[in-house]
Scaffold this motif. Structure first.
Motif, PDB file in Angstrom:
ATOM      1  N   VAL A 230       0.853  -1.415  -0.022  1.00  0.00           N
ATOM      2  CA  VAL A 230      -0.065  -0.127   0.046  1.00  0.00           C
ATOM      3  C   VAL A 230       0.865   1.247   0.055  1.00  0.00           C
ATOM      4  O   VAL A 230       1.922   1.318   0.600  1.00  0.00           O
ATOM      5  CB  VAL A 230      -0.938   0.179   1.181  1.00  0.00           C
ATOM      6  CG1 VAL A 230      -2.049   1.143   1.120  1.00  0.00           C
ATOM      7  CG2 VAL A 230      -1.752  -1.217   1.527  1.00  0.00           C
ATOM      8  N   ASP A 240       1.557  -0.833  -4.995  1.00  0.00           N
ATOM      9  CA  ASP A 240       0.728  -1.294  -6.047  1.00  0.00           C
ATOM     10  C   ASP A 240      -0.596  -0.568  -5.644  1.00  0.00           C
ATOM     11  O   ASP A 240      -1.362  -0.293  -6.596  1.00  0.00           O
ATOM     12  CB  ASP A 240       0.372  -2.803  -6.025  1.00  0.00           C
ATOM     13  CG  ASP A 240       1.681  -3.439  -6.308  1.00  0.00           C
ATOM     14  OD1 ASP A 240       2.466  -2.895  -7.357  1.00  0.00           O
ATOM     15  OD2 ASP A 240       2.068  -4.345  -6.133  1.00  0.00           O
ATOM     16  N   LEU A 241      -1.005  -0.329  -4.311  1.00  0.00           N
ATOM     17  CA  LEU A 241      -2.399  -0.005  -3.789  1.00  0.00           C
ATOM     18  C   LEU A 241      -2.386   1.281  -3.237  1.00  0.00           C
ATOM     19  O   LEU A 241      -1.486   1.731  -2.662  1.00  0.00           O
ATOM     20  CB  LEU A 241      -2.840  -1.232  -3.069  1.00  0.00           C
ATOM     21  CG  LEU A 241      -3.048  -2.644  -3.441  1.00  0.00           C
ATOM     22  CD1 LEU A 241      -3.530  -3.479  -2.461  1.00  0.00           C
ATOM     23  CD2 LEU A 241      -4.099  -2.365  -4.522  1.00  0.00           C
ATOM     24  N   THR A 242      -3.595   1.973  -3.518  1.00  0.00           N
ATOM     25  CA  THR A 242      -3.746   3.140  -2.680  1.00  0.00           C
ATOM     26  C   THR A 242      -4.334   2.830  -1.336  1.00  0.00           C
ATOM     27  O   THR A 242      -4.784   1.646  -1.263  1.00  0.00           O
ATOM     28  CB  THR A 242      -4.874   3.770  -3.131  1.00  0.00           C
ATOM     29  OG1 THR A 242      -6.122   3.292  -3.382  1.00  0.00           O
ATOM     30  CG2 THR A 242      -4.179   4.527  -4.758  1.00  0.00           C
ATOM     31  N   ASP A 244      -7.039   3.663  -0.163  1.00  0.00           N
ATOM     32  CA  ASP A 244      -8.454   3.670  -0.248  1.00  0.00           C
ATOM     33  C   ASP A 244      -8.693   2.152  -0.964  1.00  0.00           C
ATOM     34  O   ASP A 244      -9.700   1.390  -0.236  1.00  0.00           O
ATOM     35  CB  ASP A 244      -9.046   4.514  -1.237  1.00  0.00           C
ATOM     36  CG  ASP A 244     -10.509   4.564  -1.392  1.00  0.00           C
ATOM     37  OD1 ASP A 244     -11.260   4.758  -0.601  1.00  0.00           O
ATOM     38  OD2 ASP A 244     -10.742   4.024  -2.704  1.00  0.00           O
ATOM     39  N   GLU A 245      -8.022   1.817  -1.784  1.00  0.00           N
ATOM     40  CA  GLU A 245      -8.411   0.377  -2.439  1.00  0.00           C
ATOM     41  C   GLU A 245      -8.071  -0.645  -1.265  1.00  0.00           C
ATOM     42  O   GLU A 245      -8.604  -1.629  -1.252  1.00  0.00           O
ATOM     43  CB  GLU A 245      -7.362   0.159  -3.586  1.00  0.00           C
ATOM     44  CG  GLU A 245      -7.672   1.083  -4.905  1.00  0.00           C
ATOM     45  CD  GLU A 245      -6.628   1.057  -5.898  1.00  0.00           C
ATOM     46  OE1 GLU A 245      -7.072   1.188  -7.032  1.00  0.00           O
ATOM     47  OE2 GLU A 245      -5.277   0.929  -5.459  1.00  0.00           O
ATOM     48  N   SER A 246      -6.950  -0.568  -0.830  1.00  0.00           N
ATOM     49  CA  SER A 246      -6.553  -1.720   0.294  1.00  0.00           C
ATOM     50  C   SER A 246      -7.732  -1.662   1.452  1.00  0.00           C
ATOM     51  O   SER A 246      -8.037  -2.919   1.643  1.00  0.00           O
ATOM     52  CB  SER A 246      -5.244  -1.354   1.116  1.00  0.00           C
ATOM     53  OG  SER A 246      -4.947  -2.174   2.005  1.00  0.00           O
ATOM     54  N   SER A 248     -10.669  -0.605   1.546  1.00  0.00           N
ATOM     55  CA  SER A 248     -12.029  -1.080   0.853  1.00  0.00           C
ATOM     56  C   SER A 248     -11.971  -2.477   0.779  1.00  0.00           C
ATOM     57  O   SER A 248     -13.070  -3.310   1.423  1.00  0.00           O
ATOM     58  CB  SER A 248     -12.159  -0.505  -0.484  1.00  0.00           C
ATOM     59  OG  SER A 248     -12.437   0.778  -0.725  1.00  0.00           O
ATOM     60  N   GLY A 249     -11.048  -3.286   0.468  1.00  0.00           N
ATOM     61  CA  GLY A 249     -11.126  -4.627   0.378  1.00  0.00           C
ATOM     62  C   GLY A 249     -10.922  -5.310   1.976  1.00  0.00           C
ATOM     63  O   GLY A 249     -11.720  -6.197   2.109  1.00  0.00           O
ATOM     64  N   TRP A 268      -6.471  -8.932   1.380  1.00  0.00           N
ATOM     65  CA  TRP A 268      -7.368  -8.003   1.233  1.00  0.00           C
ATOM     66  C   TRP A 268      -8.456  -8.221   0.111  1.00  0.00           C
ATOM     67  O   TRP A 268      -9.569  -7.767   0.237  1.00  0.00           O
ATOM     68  CB  TRP A 268      -6.712  -6.549   0.900  1.00  0.00           C
ATOM     69  CG  TRP A 268      -5.922  -6.521  -0.501  1.00  0.00           C
ATOM     70  CD1 TRP A 268      -4.705  -7.001  -0.635  1.00  0.00           C
ATOM     71  CD2 TRP A 268      -6.547  -5.921  -1.707  1.00  0.00           C
ATOM     72  NE1 TRP A 268      -4.454  -6.706  -1.912  1.00  0.00           N
ATOM     73  CE2 TRP A 268      -5.600  -6.204  -2.627  1.00  0.00           C
ATOM     74  CE3 TRP A 268      -7.712  -5.262  -2.085  1.00  0.00           C
ATOM     75  CZ2 TRP A 268      -5.927  -5.801  -3.947  1.00  0.00           C
ATOM     76  CZ3 TRP A 268      -7.794  -4.870  -3.309  1.00  0.00           C
ATOM     77  CH2 TRP A 268      -7.138  -5.143  -4.164  1.00  0.00           C
ATOM     78  N   GLU A 269      -7.946  -9.187  -0.697  1.00  0.00           N
ATOM     79  CA  GLU A 269      -9.114  -9.545  -1.682  1.00  0.00           C
ATOM     80  C   GLU A 269     -10.064 -10.723  -1.269  1.00  0.00           C
ATOM     81  O   GLU A 269     -10.701 -11.194  -2.063  1.00  0.00           O
ATOM     82  CB  GLU A 269      -8.173  -9.844  -2.968  1.00  0.00           C
ATOM     83  CG  GLU A 269      -7.564  -8.687  -3.590  1.00  0.00           C
ATOM     84  CD  GLU A 269      -6.430  -9.283  -4.808  1.00  0.00           C
ATOM     85  OE1 GLU A 269      -6.907  -8.952  -5.813  1.00  0.00           O
ATOM     86  OE2 GLU A 269      -5.840 -10.084  -4.499  1.00  0.00           O
TER      87      GLU A 269
END
Length: 275
Positions: A230, A240-242, A244-246, A248-249, A268-269
């Motif tokens: 992140v 790789d991730l913002t 927010d993306e992390s 959220s998952g 996180w996925e």
């Protein structure tokens, strides 16, 4: 996710990065927790200003001072091996007492051990001071925090009518990493050695597994989550991730955790990762 009704949650390391975003997401849920405990090392410091602004607008956010480890910059200045006292157990116990007063006898539903450090280190550069400082924050900290809040987690579990395990009942979520997975090391070592961090997170994974065995009879769900690489102060701008993306998952996974995820490392996925 519809059945996710957490009355109380505590997140360590809440003044920045993933911890701060977790607090924001809990605030923004359609059915937000009645009490959101946000802990940080220095609530009055500049680095906690955004968290203080959130708390001033949302009465359900309660900031607690909690020192669960040592800043790595201080650790590097030490000329001797660090002692366990660098984790402030007194501040952890004090935070638990304050949390209990706010909860009014209902217990704590969800504890997220998020605070952590990842200083650069290689097999050649790692020193005893570096290794022990990182272990102290990333492993000893979560251990002591969980010990202090365990009575409140047990109280929440005992007071719940829910069957099985979930974060709505009582849960410990340790923010870990795939870099602590021994099986995955051949795939990840070359681009990110960070030896002290890897070793500490492998130990945190073992702690999670031990907690899952020790607290199963109490009905407390115990899982470890990998947030991805992140873009944070810890993860670097090249990640790789913002945030927010992390997050959220992570929130989606947390909402869906059940008994089948007890004692498991997940991404996180929502994918199960090998220890």
């Amino acid at each position: 996710m519809a059945g996710f009704h957490v009355r109380s949650v505590l997140v360590t390391g809440s003044n920045r990065g993933i911890g701060l975003e977790l607090i924001k997401r809990f605030i923004g849920k359609p059915n937000p927790p009645e009490v959101i405990f946000a802990t940080c090392r220095d609530p009055e410091g500049v680095r906690a200003q955004e968290l203080k602004n959130l708390a001033s607008k949302h009465p359900n956010v309660v900031i607690l001072q909690l020192v669960s480890g040592m800043e790595p910059t201080r650790a590097y200045k030490q000329s001797r091996i660090l002692s366990p006292e660098t984790t402030d157990s007194a501040s952890i116990k004090a935070a638990a007492i304050k949390a209990e007063a706010h909860l009014g006898g209902t217990g704590l539903n969800l504890l997220i051990n998020n605070a952590g450090v990842m200083p650069p280190s290689t097999l050649e550069s790692a020193t005893p001071e570096d290794m022990l400082s990182v272990y102290n924050t990333n492993v000893v900290g979560p251990l002591l925090v969980t010990q202090a809040f365990l009575p409140l987690l047990k109280k929440a579990a005992q007071g719940s009518n829910q069957k099985g395990m979930s974060c709505s009942k009582a849960a410990i979520v340790n923010i870990s990493t795939v870099l602590g997975s021994i099986e995955k090391t051949p795939e990840t070592f070359s681009f990110m050695p960070v030896v002290s961090y890897r070793c500490s997170k492998a130990a945190l994974n073992m702690l999670t597994k031990c907690q899952s065995m020790g607290y199963k009879q109490d009905g407390i769900l115990c899982s470890a989550l990998h947030p991805g690489w992140v873009k944070t102060e810890l993860g670097s701008a090249q990640a790789d991730l913002t945030v927010d993306e992390s997050v959220s998952g992570l929130i989606k996974v947390i909402c869906e955790l059940s008994e089948k995820h007890h004692g498991v490392l997940m991404s996180w996925e929502g994918n199960t990762l090998p220890w």
